[in-house]
Write an enzyme that holds these catalytic residues in place. Structure first.
Site, PDB file in Angstrom:
ATOM      1  N   TYR A   6       4.745  -3.904  -4.581  1.00 40.91           N
ATOM      2  CA  TYR A   6       6.070  -4.327  -4.114  1.00 40.91           C
ATOM      3  C   TYR A   6       6.011  -5.783  -3.652  1.00 40.91           C
ATOM      4  O   TYR A   6       4.974  -6.428  -3.752  1.00 40.91           O
ATOM      5  CB  TYR A   6       6.575  -3.360  -3.032  1.00 40.91           C
ATOM      6  CG  TYR A   6       6.727  -1.956  -3.579  1.00 40.91           C
ATOM      7  CD1 TYR A   6       7.631  -1.706  -4.612  1.00 40.91           C
ATOM      8  CD2 TYR A   6       5.948  -0.900  -3.125  1.00 40.91           C
ATOM      9  CE1 TYR A   6       7.756  -0.436  -5.167  1.00 40.91           C
ATOM     10  CE2 TYR A   6       6.070   0.371  -3.676  1.00 40.91           C
ATOM     11  CZ  TYR A   6       6.968   0.591  -4.688  1.00 40.91           C
ATOM     12  OH  TYR A   6       7.083   1.846  -5.245  1.00 40.91           O
TER      13      TYR A   6
ATOM     14  N   GLY B   3      -0.251  13.132   1.315  1.00 47.81           N
ATOM     15  CA  GLY B   3       1.093  12.886   0.802  1.00 47.81           C
ATOM     16  C   GLY B   3       1.679  14.071   0.071  1.00 47.81           C
ATOM     17  O   GLY B   3       2.311  14.953   0.661  1.00 47.81           O
TER      18      GLY B   3
ATOM     19  N   CYS C 191      -1.226  21.462  -3.763  1.00 44.75           N
ATOM     20  CA  CYS C 191      -0.612  20.499  -4.685  1.00 44.75           C
ATOM     21  C   CYS C 191      -1.501  20.490  -5.920  1.00 44.75           C
ATOM     22  O   CYS C 191      -2.725  20.385  -5.809  1.00 44.75           O
ATOM     23  CB  CYS C 191      -0.584  19.113  -4.050  1.00 44.75           C
ATOM     24  SG  CYS C 191      -0.232  17.795  -5.244  1.00 44.75           S
TER      25      CYS C 191
HETATM   26  S1  SF4 Z   1       2.435  20.098  -6.988  1.00 45.10           S
HETATM   27 FE1  SF4 Z   1       3.077  18.611  -8.527  1.00 45.10          FE
HETATM   28  S2  SF4 Z   1       5.222  18.270  -8.071  1.00 45.10           S
HETATM   29 FE2  SF4 Z   1       4.347  19.224  -6.253  1.00 45.10          FE
HETATM   30  S3  SF4 Z   1       3.783  17.513  -4.962  1.00 45.10           S
HETATM   31 FE3  SF4 Z   1       1.984  18.073  -6.151  1.00 45.10          FE
HETATM   32  S4  SF4 Z   1       2.071  16.697  -7.883  1.00 45.10           S
HETATM   33 FE4  SF4 Z   1       4.081  16.680  -7.014  1.00 45.10          FE
END
Ligand code: SF4
Length: 645
Positions: free
Chosen positions: A177, A322, A346
């Site tokens: 950025y 995150g 995730c």
């Molecule tokens: S599971 Fe897939 S869609 Fe969900 S936060 Fe993780 S990377 Fe993103």
């Protein structure tokens, strides 16, 4: 408190601000703000859910300091005017009672935007270097008075951060950025006092910090988010990144949050399934060694054992978790309680989060359909306990069973094969797809925890349903690979992609994969990694059109590294022993192959759902039965149905 993770829960100070633990939810663009960048109730609910589950510091999403010229997309949160202080204050009021601290992430997108988002305003940057990933528009190189104006805008946004009752202001100097556009030799080609030497390239962020300090004083914490290494040939290196951080500490920042990459290296900003866990830990180590201010590290730290290890090894003072906080808002609480198996992982698919943003949609999550709707979609006890029969033990069936059981229904799940998992059992075969295996383990584990009665090796038929007599049937029987309709010579060795993944590696040195969608490309990579010579054939002008952009970038790199060509505009006419006859861009050719793999898509079979109509009060078809084979479709269908029955 689980003593294995104690280090994660030790308090730490960022300047005068005491954080209760070392768990940070970093800035992630959500598009949950209003079309004009104002705070919304959904946005507040999203962060409150994470705060109440134990996050120590929440850095809210990239917050625009210069609307509309500095917008990154259609509706980031904004703080370019006094009238937006109230919205942030409302968020602070809602989050602080849970003990979490709050930071803004102040951003000007510069060249990494598109005039569609900047409402027609010309893009600006340090120099006129276009950004191909956002459309290749050539930005206007800022003049000296314009730089001065933007410095003031950043500094005023720091002041408004404090005025809103936030605890910390973070300057977004990472991921390419505007601040990083000044820092990077890749995007800064100026020959005035803001370009050339590192000293000159540092001038812009230094001026922001100096002016901000005039406005908020010396104690208010100002953090710099920085890519430790741009990972780009013409960009800055880790050594430069460390020098930048050191100089910025001298300039008055309180702490550093370090990641990597810029838009030209998207997998650095959104690490993928096949990248190593704790991927940037060596960058963190270099920063920790060089700096005497707190360092936050990000990058696939969602396994709590990785997160605590980087702290214990002195590679970071805080960890930023995150996307895992999109997938499971209760991460911190579950870690503290040692309930590691209950964490919904995730899977680093980049579909629901980065993929949605690529389409200018709100951030979602493939494995957490409730993200962004924390109150509206909360799981509530059902008013009446029902007898629910789930047919199919793939991701859709398991998620439906899990949610229905959580709501208090009596759930029985039938799976005709001898194991749960459905297509996850095939998708998780390649070494690089450990995340799929983890997700399968999570779902299977949750069924046990919720006392879902699971019957393997039993196919659901109308007779079985009549005997069981449920109130609700959820049909999640999935889809079958499309049959090969290409004329095939007797003796030719042809397999479906799922057969390849479900059996020992086929004999033979070379293969043609027919079908260049996600499944075809993944099976081709799998075979190439096992030493086969592979060619992919795709009839469309493009390939992997069903794949999020970030992942496709990685696929391009992997296909190149493993020397796997993709022949687009190419139709397979016939499969013969030892090869495939194709028409490629109008020309007939034969591609030699010891075996052929077809990845032609999947076909749902709605028979069971139709047969059950009229014999059960409620029948629902979910997941692959509604088309597609994405985890998103499976979990979201399952959630919608199981949440409302
Ligand atoms: S599971 Fe897939 S869609 Fe969900 S936060 Fe993780 S990377 Fe993103």
């Amino acid at each position: 408190m689980d003593s294995r993770f104690q280090k994660l829960f030790e308090p730490i100070n960022l300047g005068p601000v005491r954080l209760k633990n070392r768990i940070v939810m970093p800035a992630m663009f959500t598009k949950y703000a209003s079309a004009f960048g104002e705070m919304t109730q959904e946005y507040i609910d999203f962060y409150v859910e994470r705060a109440k589950n134990g996050v120590g510091l929440i850095v809210v999403e990239n917050t625009c300091v210069d609307w509309p010229a500095g917008k990154v997309a259609s509706n980031p949160l904004r703080l370019d005017d006094e009238k937006f202080i109230q919205g942030l204050h409302d968020l602070a009021e809602a989050v602080h009672p849970y003990g979490a601290k709050l930071a803004t992430n102040l951003q000007h997108a510069g060249r990494q935007s598109n005039p569609i988002h900047t409402e027609g305003h010309e893009l600006v940057s340090a120099s006129s270097v276009a950004c191909a990933p956002t459309g290749g528009h050539i930005p206007h190189a800022l003049t000296l008075p314009e730089i001065e104006e933007i410095v003031e805008k950043f500094a005023q946004a720091v002041r408004r951060t404090a005025a809103a009752g936030f605890d910390i202001a973070q300057l977004h100097g990472a991921h390419g950025y505007l601040i990083s556009q000044f820092l990077s030799p890749f995007t800064n080609k100026r020959n005035d006092k803001y370009g050339g030497s590192l000293e000159n390239r540092l001038r812009f962020p230094r001026e922001i910090v100096a002016r901000a300090r005039e406005l908020v004083g010396k104690d208010f914490p100002i953090e710099l988010r920085l890519s430790g290494d741009e990972l780009l040939e013409e960009g800055y290196t880790l050594k430069d990144g460390v020098s930048i951080a050191r100089a910025m500490v001298e300039a008055g920042i309180t702490s550093v949050s370090v990641s990597a990459g810029i838009y030209e290296v998207p997998t650095a900003c959104f690490p993928t399934m096949s990248m190593p866990r704790a991927v940037w830990s060596e960058i963190g180590a270099a920063f920790k060694q060089a700096l005497d201010v707190p360092v936050t590290l990000v990058g696939k730290l969602d396994d709590p054992f990785d997160a605590v290890r980087v702290l214990e090894e002195g590679k970071a003072d805080l960890v930023a978790i995150g996307r895992q906080h999109l997938a499971d808002p209760e991460w911190a609480r579950k870690v503290a309680e040692g309930r590691v198996d209950d964490i919904r992982p995730c899977i680093h698919c980049n579909e629901g989060c980065a993929g949605n943003l690529g389409k200018d949609w709100r951030v979602g999550c493939d494995v957490n359909p409730a993200v962004g709707h924390e109150v509206a979609y909360a799981i509530k006890k059902a008013p009446k306990r029902k007898k629910v029969l789930v047919a199919g033990g793939g991701p859709a069936g398991m998620e439906a069973a899990r949610v229905a059981a959580l709501r208090g229904h009596h759930v029985v799940l039938f799976e005709k094969s001898d194991q749960l998992g459905g297509l996850l059992n095939y998708a998780g075969v390649p070494d690089f797809k450990d995340d799929i295996r983890r997700y399968r383990r999570y779902l299977v584990g949750q069924l046990k925890k919720q006392w879902v009665e699971t019957r393997l090796g039993q196919e659901v038929t109308p007779a079985l349903v009549q005997e069981y007599n449920p109130d609700v049937v959820i049909v999640a029987t999935g889809a079958q690979p499309k049959a090969n309709a290409i004329p095939t010579a007797p003796g030719a060795k042809v397999m479906q992609a799922v057969e390849v993944l479900g059996a020992p590696i086929p004999e033979g040195r070379s293969a043609v994969v027919i079908g260049g969608g996600r499944v075809g490309v993944e099976v081709a990579l799998y075979l190439a990694e096992k030493g086969k010579k592979v060619v992919i054939v795709e009839m469309l002008p493009d390939w992997a059109c069903d794949t999020a952009g970030v992942n496709k970038v990685e696929m391009i790199e992997k296909l190149a590294a493993l020397d796997v060509p993709v022949l687009t505009n190419t139709t397979a006419k016939a499969i013969r022993t030892g090869g495939v006859e194709v028409v490629t861009n109008g020309e007939d050719k034969v591609l030699g192959a010891d075996f052929v793999v077809t990845a032609l898509g999947f076909v749902p079979d709605p028979t069971l759902a139709r047969e059950l109509e009229g014999i059960v009060p409620e029948v629902y078809s979910i997941g692959d039965l509604n088309g597609g084979t994405r985890i998103w479709g499976a979990t979201h269908d399952a959630w919608w149905v199981a949440r409302t029955i």
